[in-house]
Design an enzyme around this catalytic site. Structure first.
Site, PDB file in Angstrom:
ATOM      1  N   CYS A  12       0.834  -1.214   0.000  1.00  0.00           N
ATOM      2  CA  CYS A  12       0.000   0.000   0.000  1.00  0.00           C
ATOM      3  C   CYS A  12       0.863   1.256   0.000  1.00  0.00           C
ATOM      4  CB  CYS A  12      -0.900   0.034   1.243  1.00  0.00           C
ATOM      5  SG  CYS A  12      -2.225  -1.182   1.186  1.00  0.00           S
ATOM      6  N   LEU A  33      12.719  -1.875   4.905  1.00  0.00           N
ATOM      7  CA  LEU A  33      12.720  -2.944   3.893  1.00  0.00           C
ATOM      8  C   LEU A  33      12.400  -4.309   4.510  1.00  0.00           C
ATOM      9  CD1 LEU A  33      15.809  -1.734   1.806  1.00  0.00           C
ATOM     10  CD2 LEU A  33      13.421  -1.014   1.630  1.00  0.00           C
ATOM     11  N   ARG A 101       1.521  -6.800   8.101  1.00  0.00           N
ATOM     12  CA  ARG A 101       0.096  -6.722   7.793  1.00  0.00           C
ATOM     13  C   ARG A 101      -0.599  -8.048   7.456  1.00  0.00           C
ATOM     14  NH1 ARG A 101      -1.413  -9.039   3.208  1.00  0.00           N
ATOM     15  NH2 ARG A 101      -0.036  -8.638   1.435  1.00  0.00           N
ATOM     16  N   ASN A 119       6.602  -5.207  16.720  1.00  0.00           N
ATOM     17  CA  ASN A 119       6.823  -4.289  15.600  1.00  0.00           C
ATOM     18  C   ASN A 119       5.677  -3.285  15.470  1.00  0.00           C
ATOM     19  OD1 ASN A 119       8.358  -3.708  12.969  1.00  0.00           O
ATOM     20  ND2 ASN A 119       6.248  -3.978  12.285  1.00  0.00           N
ATOM     21  N   THR A 145      -7.590  -1.317   9.964  1.00  0.00           N
ATOM     22  CA  THR A 145      -8.243  -2.426   9.253  1.00  0.00           C
ATOM     23  C   THR A 145      -9.717  -2.537   9.653  1.00  0.00           C
ATOM     24  OG1 THR A 145      -8.251  -4.818   8.925  1.00  0.00           O
ATOM     25  CG2 THR A 145      -7.444  -4.073  11.041  1.00  0.00           C
ATOM     26  N   SER A 186      -7.194 -12.218  14.523  1.00  0.00           N
ATOM     27  CA  SER A 186      -5.815 -12.734  14.466  1.00  0.00           C
ATOM     28  C   SER A 186      -4.950 -11.814  15.311  1.00  0.00           C
ATOM     29  CB  SER A 186      -5.286 -12.728  13.024  1.00  0.00           C
ATOM     30  OG  SER A 186      -5.035 -11.386  12.598  1.00  0.00           O
ATOM     31  N   TYR A 188      -2.386 -10.277  14.254  1.00  0.00           N
ATOM     32  CA  TYR A 188      -2.198  -9.070  13.430  1.00  0.00           C
ATOM     33  C   TYR A 188      -3.348  -8.088  13.631  1.00  0.00           C
ATOM     34  CZ  TYR A 188      -3.555  -6.115   9.657  1.00  0.00           C
ATOM     35  OH  TYR A 188      -4.054  -5.038   8.976  1.00  0.00           O
ATOM     36  N   HIS A 189      -4.594  -8.566  13.476  1.00  0.00           N
ATOM     37  CA  HIS A 189      -5.733  -7.657  13.614  1.00  0.00           C
ATOM     38  C   HIS A 189      -5.773  -7.054  15.033  1.00  0.00           C
ATOM     39  CE1 HIS A 189      -7.269  -9.886   9.995  1.00  0.00           C
ATOM     40  NE2 HIS A 189      -7.714  -8.695   9.679  1.00  0.00           N
ATOM     41  N   LYS A 192      -3.903  -3.845  15.550  1.00  0.00           N
ATOM     42  CA  LYS A 192      -4.574  -2.623  15.077  1.00  0.00           C
ATOM     43  C   LYS A 192      -5.632  -2.175  16.088  1.00  0.00           C
ATOM     44  CE  LYS A 192      -2.603  -2.587  10.822  1.00  0.00           C
ATOM     45  NZ  LYS A 192      -2.325  -1.686   9.708  1.00  0.00           N
ATOM     46  N   GLN A 215      -9.460  -0.093   6.815  1.00  0.00           N
ATOM     47  CA  GLN A 215      -9.465  -0.538   5.413  1.00  0.00           C
ATOM     48  C   GLN A 215      -9.891  -1.995   5.257  1.00  0.00           C
ATOM     49  OE1 GLN A 215      -6.501   0.930   2.393  1.00  0.00           O
ATOM     50  NE2 GLN A 215      -5.655  -1.094   2.766  1.00  0.00           N
ATOM     51  N   ARG A 248      -5.271 -13.790  -4.709  1.00  0.00           N
ATOM     52  CA  ARG A 248      -4.868 -15.206  -4.771  1.00  0.00           C
ATOM     53  C   ARG A 248      -5.711 -15.948  -5.802  1.00  0.00           C
ATOM     54  NH1 ARG A 248      -2.356 -18.383  -1.190  1.00  0.00           N
ATOM     55  NH2 ARG A 248      -4.013 -19.849  -0.624  1.00  0.00           N
ATOM     56  N   THR A 260      -8.853 -21.797  -3.883  1.00  0.00           N
ATOM     57  CA  THR A 260      -8.850 -22.368  -2.530  1.00  0.00           C
ATOM     58  C   THR A 260      -9.841 -21.629  -1.622  1.00  0.00           C
ATOM     59  OG1 THR A 260      -7.010 -20.888  -2.045  1.00  0.00           O
ATOM     60  CG2 THR A 260      -6.436 -23.158  -2.643  1.00  0.00           C
ATOM     61  N   VAL A 261     -11.081 -22.077  -1.627  1.00  0.00           N
ATOM     62  CA  VAL A 261     -12.098 -21.466  -0.764  1.00  0.00           C
ATOM     63  C   VAL A 261     -11.992 -22.099   0.628  1.00  0.00           C
ATOM     64  CG1 VAL A 261     -14.575 -21.273  -0.360  1.00  0.00           C
ATOM     65  CG2 VAL A 261     -13.655 -20.980  -2.670  1.00  0.00           C
TER      66      VAL A 261
HETATM   67  N1  USQ Z   1      -9.566 -16.961   2.202  1.00  0.00           N
HETATM   68  C1  USQ Z   1      -9.961 -18.037   1.444  1.00  0.00           C
HETATM   69  N2  USQ Z   1      -9.047 -18.582   0.591  1.00  0.00           N
HETATM   70  C2  USQ Z   1      -7.781 -18.121   0.459  1.00  0.00           C
HETATM   71  C3  USQ Z   1      -7.392 -17.010   1.231  1.00  0.00           C
HETATM   72  C4  USQ Z   1      -8.299 -16.460   2.102  1.00  0.00           C
HETATM   73  O1  USQ Z   1     -11.099 -18.484   1.519  1.00  0.00           O
HETATM   74  O2  USQ Z   1      -7.020 -18.691  -0.333  1.00  0.00           O
HETATM   75  C5  USQ Z   1     -10.524 -16.336   3.136  1.00  0.00           C
HETATM   76  C6  USQ Z   1     -10.019 -16.227   4.575  1.00  0.00           C
HETATM   77  O3  USQ Z   1     -10.251 -17.421   5.298  1.00  0.00           O
HETATM   78  C7  USQ Z   1     -10.821 -15.032   5.074  1.00  0.00           C
HETATM   79  C8  USQ Z   1     -10.976 -14.165   3.839  1.00  0.00           C
HETATM   80  O4  USQ Z   1     -10.727 -15.007   2.724  1.00  0.00           O
HETATM   81  O5  USQ Z   1     -12.087 -15.435   5.495  1.00  0.00           O
HETATM   82  C9  USQ Z   1     -10.063 -12.969   3.786  1.00  0.00           C
HETATM   83  O6  USQ Z   1      -8.706 -13.371   3.906  1.00  0.00           O
HETATM   84  P1  USQ Z   1      -7.529 -12.430   3.380  1.00  0.00           P
HETATM   85  O7  USQ Z   1      -6.241 -13.158   3.558  1.00  0.00           O
HETATM   86  O8  USQ Z   1      -7.850 -11.926   2.014  1.00  0.00           O
HETATM   87  O9  USQ Z   1      -7.656 -11.151   4.343  1.00  0.00           O
HETATM   88  P2  USQ Z   1      -7.225 -10.896   5.862  1.00  0.00           P
HETATM   89  O10 USQ Z   1      -6.463 -12.013   6.438  1.00  0.00           O
HETATM   90  O11 USQ Z   1      -8.437 -10.449   6.596  1.00  0.00           O
HETATM   91  O12 USQ Z   1      -6.228  -9.671   5.759  1.00  0.00           O
HETATM   92  C10 USQ Z   1      -6.215  -8.719   4.675  1.00  0.00           C
HETATM   93  C11 USQ Z   1      -4.918  -7.947   4.754  1.00  0.00           C
HETATM   94  C12 USQ Z   1      -4.878  -7.151   6.045  1.00  0.00           C
HETATM   95  C13 USQ Z   1      -6.094  -6.262   6.139  1.00  0.00           C
HETATM   96  C14 USQ Z   1      -7.374  -7.077   6.030  1.00  0.00           C
HETATM   97  C15 USQ Z   1      -8.608  -6.222   5.917  1.00  0.00           C
HETATM   98  O13 USQ Z   1      -3.808  -8.825   4.666  1.00  0.00           O
HETATM   99  O14 USQ Z   1      -3.691  -6.379   6.078  1.00  0.00           O
HETATM  100  O15 USQ Z   1      -6.108  -5.556   7.363  1.00  0.00           O
HETATM  101  O16 USQ Z   1      -7.320  -7.849   4.795  1.00  0.00           O
HETATM  102  S1  USQ Z   1     -10.022  -7.026   6.592  1.00  0.00           S
HETATM  103  O17 USQ Z   1     -10.141  -8.372   6.024  1.00  0.00           O
HETATM  104  O18 USQ Z   1     -11.193  -6.216   6.230  1.00  0.00           O
HETATM  105  O19 USQ Z   1      -9.864  -7.127   8.040  1.00  0.00           O
END
Ligand code: USQ
Length: 399
Positions: A12, A33, A101, A119, A145, A186, A188-189, A192, A215, A248, A260-261
């Site tokens: 980003c 980096l 992130r 971090n 997020t 998570s 990570y979340h 935030k 976001q 992905r 991969t759902v």
């Molecule tokens: N998912 C799948 N298949 C995959 C990858 C992910 O079904 O191959 C699912 C996950 O289980 C999840 C959803 O898709 O239910 C979203 O996963 P994601 O990896 O796209 O997103 P997330 O882990 O939530 O994190 C990403 C960013 C993060 C940001 C966040 C916004 O990496 O930095 O804060 O999206 S949010 O999702 O609105 O919290």
């Protein structure tokens, strides 16, 4: 404006730095980096061939005729350099993208949990403390997020940061606004979520001017600026730790790997195109809060979608197979999600909607670099608990 972009070499940060530079601002990128170092640690690379930061910056000078400065500072660890920068350079605004992130990366093991907390929370606190110590008037814009809210809404639309509540006090009813209750999914979340409280405190105690952007999931890769020269190309993560769901799926479609759902794919999430992300950052910069005002919170997303519906849409467009894989995460199998995003719309954001044309464009970008895909990095192997299994498609298990 003089703007420092912390984390300006990342997914980003880089397109945001270029967009602000193109809009006439004087931009300095501050980055240690670390994202490139994590690529090496994971043995995974961006699908797109990103150039070293020095080459990126000189290519920008060549194509746009604009200077961007770069300082290699670890914001979480090197407080003195950060303070020195703010004190002597006096930026009007700091945009803080300098956090680890990825949710799966943060859940891989206790080392990564600790690194993500150390971090992210230190970086945020160092920036806040350094702004106060410098005595400078800086508007801090932070990339937060949607995940701070969790994704369950009890039927209501998630407001922008604050929830109206009524507290019963005997006969009286007292009205208040509080930070929307958090429900991170998570480590990570969770960082935030901790950031949010640091911001609330410093806005109250030190009258810092702070905007927190909640976001959603970014999709797409390039913006007008990053696509103006191949040396400016943005990173594109597809691996099981850093790749986000829609990108992905688009890479998987481009290389013939089953989509991969996770679980039933009933998870509904908020999304935003990368071009809108850079525009939102610019709008937030142009509309700062006043000193003494509470933290301004914007929901930076434009639409919501269910994961399995996205997979089927891409499957229909590209002929890709869709497979339900074990969910490596600990999350609700199905959820509804309604979100308010009025502030950006009122301030002029014209959302880029998820469309077939744009999806195909991203798939073509993925197709262009398909030879760089390492299939072994696609499965999501980071599991949330010992009970979860890796997200390997059933048709590929044991292969
Ligand atoms: N998912 C799948 N298949 C995959 C990858 C992910 O079904 O191959 C699912 C996950 O289980 C999840 C959803 O898709 O239910 C979203 O996963 P994601 O990896 O796209 O997103 P997330 O882990 O939530 O994190 C990403 C960013 C993060 C940001 C966040 C916004 O990496 O930095 O804060 O999206 S949010 O999702 O609105 O919290």
């Amino acid at each position: 404006m003089k703007i420092a972009v912390l984390g300006g070499d990342g997914f980003c940060g880089w397109p945001a730095a270029l967009h602000l530079s193109a809009s006439g601002h004087d931009v300095t990128i501050i980055d240690n980096l670390s994202r490139r170092a994590i690529d090496e640690e994971l043995g995974a690379e961006s699908l797109t061939p990103i150039r070293p930061i020095e080459e990126r910056i000189s290519a920008w000078k060549e194509t746009a005729g604009r200077d961007i400065s770069f300082r290699n500072i670890d914001v979480a660890q090197d407080y003195d350099s950060l303070l020195d920068f703010i004190t002597h350079e006096g930026p009007d605004a700091i945009i803080h993208f300098a956090e680890q992130r990825a949710a799966p990366y943060s859940m891989k093991n206790s080392r990564n949990k600790r690194y993500t907390v150390d971090n992210n929370v230190n970086a945020t606190h160092n920036v806040l403390a350094a702004i106060v110590e410098s005595g400078r008037d800086v508007h801090l814009v932070h990339l937060g997020t949607m995940g701070v809210y969790g994704y369950g809404t009890a039927g209501m639309a998630i407001p922008e940061g604050y929830l109206d509540i009524q507290v019963a006090n005997g006969e009286d009813v007292i009205e208040q606004q509080i930070l929307y209750p958090t429900n991170p999914g998570s480590v990570y979340h969770m960082t935030k979520v901790l950031d949010q409280n640091l911001f609330a405190y410093y806005a109250k105690n030190d009258r810092l001017r702070i905007t927190d952007l909640h976001q959603g999931i970014i999709w797409g890769t390039n913006t007008a600026e990053t696509s103006s020269d191949e040396r400016l190309i943005n990173r594109f993560d597809y691996d099981g730790d850093y790749g986000t769901v829609l990108n992905r799926f688009l890479v998987q479609a481009a290389v013939g790997y089953p989509l991969t759902v996770h679980g039933t794919g009933g998870q509904t999430r908020a999304f935003i195109h990368i071009q809108d992300m850079v525009r939102c950052v610019q709008i937030a910069l142009e509309n700062p809060p006043e000193a003494g005002e509470r933290v301004k919170i914007f929901n930076q997303m434009t639409e919501t979608h269910r994961v399995r519906e996205l997979a089927h849409l891409i499957g229909e467009l590209t002929g890709a197979q869709v497979e339900m894989v074990p969910n490596p995460r600990n999350e609700a199998a199905e959820n509804e999600l309604h979100v308010t995003n009025d502030t950006f719309l009122e301030l002029g954001l014209n959302p880029t909607r998820l469309s077939e044309g744009l999806l195909l464009e991203v798939e073509q970008t993925a197709g262009r670099y398909r030879d760089r895909v390492d299939f072994s990095k696609i499965p999501a192997t980071s599991t949330w608990t010992a009970d979860n299994e890796a997200g390997i498609p059933p048709s590929l298990q044991g292969k």
